[in-house]
Design an enzyme around this catalytic site. Structure first.
Site, PDB file in Angstrom:
ATOM      1  N   HIS A 237       8.555   1.851  -3.832  1.00  0.00           N
ATOM      2  CA  HIS A 237       9.389   1.496  -2.682  1.00  0.00           C
ATOM      3  C   HIS A 237       8.543   1.013  -1.507  1.00  0.00           C
ATOM      4  O   HIS A 237       7.709   1.760  -0.984  1.00  0.00           O
ATOM      5  CB  HIS A 237      10.197   2.731  -2.268  1.00  0.00           C
ATOM      6  CG  HIS A 237      11.269   2.457  -1.284  1.00  0.00           C
ATOM      7  ND1 HIS A 237      11.646   3.363  -0.321  1.00  0.00           N
ATOM      8  CD2 HIS A 237      12.067   1.377  -1.103  1.00  0.00           C
ATOM      9  CE1 HIS A 237      12.626   2.871   0.399  1.00  0.00           C
ATOM     10  NE2 HIS A 237      12.898   1.659  -0.043  1.00  0.00           N
TER      11      HIS A 237
ATOM     12  N   GLU B 240       8.889  -2.948  -4.567  1.00  0.00           N
ATOM     13  CA  GLU B 240      10.030  -3.418  -3.790  1.00  0.00           C
ATOM     14  C   GLU B 240       9.562  -3.739  -2.387  1.00  0.00           C
ATOM     15  O   GLU B 240       8.674  -3.061  -1.855  1.00  0.00           O
ATOM     16  CB  GLU B 240      11.113  -2.320  -3.766  1.00  0.00           C
ATOM     17  CG  GLU B 240      12.381  -2.681  -3.013  1.00  0.00           C
ATOM     18  CD  GLU B 240      12.390  -2.247  -1.558  1.00  0.00           C
ATOM     19  OE1 GLU B 240      13.346  -2.607  -0.843  1.00  0.00           O
ATOM     20  OE2 GLU B 240      11.438  -1.569  -1.121  1.00  0.00           O
TER      21      GLU B 240
ATOM     22  N   HIS C 118      10.437  -3.991   6.912  1.00  0.00           N
ATOM     23  CA  HIS C 118      11.709  -3.336   6.633  1.00  0.00           C
ATOM     24  C   HIS C 118      12.654  -3.343   7.825  1.00  0.00           C
ATOM     25  O   HIS C 118      13.791  -3.796   7.734  1.00  0.00           O
ATOM     26  CB  HIS C 118      11.483  -1.895   6.175  1.00  0.00           C
ATOM     27  CG  HIS C 118      12.755  -1.144   5.955  1.00  0.00           C
ATOM     28  ND1 HIS C 118      13.350  -0.370   6.942  1.00  0.00           N
ATOM     29  CD2 HIS C 118      13.561  -1.055   4.875  1.00  0.00           C
ATOM     30  CE1 HIS C 118      14.470   0.157   6.466  1.00  0.00           C
ATOM     31  NE2 HIS C 118      14.624  -0.245   5.221  1.00  0.00           N
TER      32      HIS C 118
END
Length: 263
Positions: free
Chosen positions: A25, A52, A67
């Site tokens: 992640h 990811e 993000h």
């Protein structure tokens, strides 16, 4: 967080396959600052083939990997640009973002780590032989970002046969975004983030290969409903769950036939 073996070709496994795939992640974000090249390398060193990340667009139209829609949490933007609150990614040029320290918040040894461009991120993944689960972040904030992402993927060779078949999935919480992206490059596997109601799944299966929910929202009924449908490439829809516990995720996913976890 231990890596799980992939199928021999390194492709995303099909529904009903063996052990679930474990995807790092935001890179190996427990070991290095998220969404940085250091996190990509940390994932590589720990055996993760899939990572990811999140992509957004700068004020001058460049794609960067980050993000949050603001720069506050994972960079020193407040110190470098004290008069630019609320420090939204879309309000800064790529050159301004390139000045920021994206590593010190995580640990002293990562001081000076930068927010990577998508181009730099793709190059590093290729150098490491890794695969990418790419999230288009907040697409409503960036009209037309789907075409920008397609253009960058093509420019760096990520729309060739090998990448498309084995090394790339594009996802988003924005359903219109994924529908648009699929229309632009229907050969690329796509995913919708979240847990759509059962009555919407059949419609989404026309342009999405995966439905990728928060782990805590899953139920056996919902999982079975997803797996009964086939996506645009003729394969059963798959599920890659996120926001999972590091100790029980793989065991839980395997018991319920989930294809993978993002952890």
């Amino acid at each position: 967080m231990a890596a799980v073996p992939l199928s021999p070709a390194g492709a995303v496994p099909t529904a009903g396959g063996g052990a679930p795939l474990v995807i790092a992640h935001r890179g190996a974000s427990r070991y290095a600052p998220e969404n940085t090249l250091a996190a990509v390398d940390a994932a590589h060193h720990r055996g993760f083939l899939w990572v990811e990340n999140d992509v957004q667009r700068t004020k001058d139209g460049k794609l960067v990997v980050l993000h949050d829609t603001t720069l506050r949490r994972t960079t020193d933007a407040e110190a470098v640009f004290p008069g630019r609150a609320p420090w939204r990614v879309r309000d800064f040029t790529a050159a301004e973002i390139a000045r920021l320290d994206a590593g010190s918040w995580f640990g002293r040894r990562f001081a000076g780590e930068r927010v990577p461009t998508l181009a730099a991120y793709l190059r590093r993944l290729d150098a490491n032989g890794q695969r990418l689960l790419l999230e288009i972040k907040s697409p409503g904030t960036y009209p037309g970002i789907e075409r920008d992402v397609v253009r960058e993927l093509r420019r760096h060779g990520w729309l060739d046969r090998d990448h498309v078949r084995h090394r790339l999935v594009v996802q988003s919480f924005g359903v219109p975004c994924i529908k648009t992206f699929h229309g632009l490059v229907p050969q690329v596997r796509t995913g919708i983030l979240g847990s759509p109601p059962l009555d919407r799944l059949a419609g989404y299966a026309r342009f999405a290969d995966e439905i990728n929910p928060r782990m805590s929202t899953l139920s056996s009924r919902w999982i079975k409903a997803v797996h009964r449908l086939r996506g645009p490439h003729g394969r059963p829809l798959e599920i890659y769950a996120w926001d999972v516990g590091k100790n029980t995720a793989v065991k839980w996913a395997r018991a319920r036939g989930i294809e993978g976890v993002v952890t």
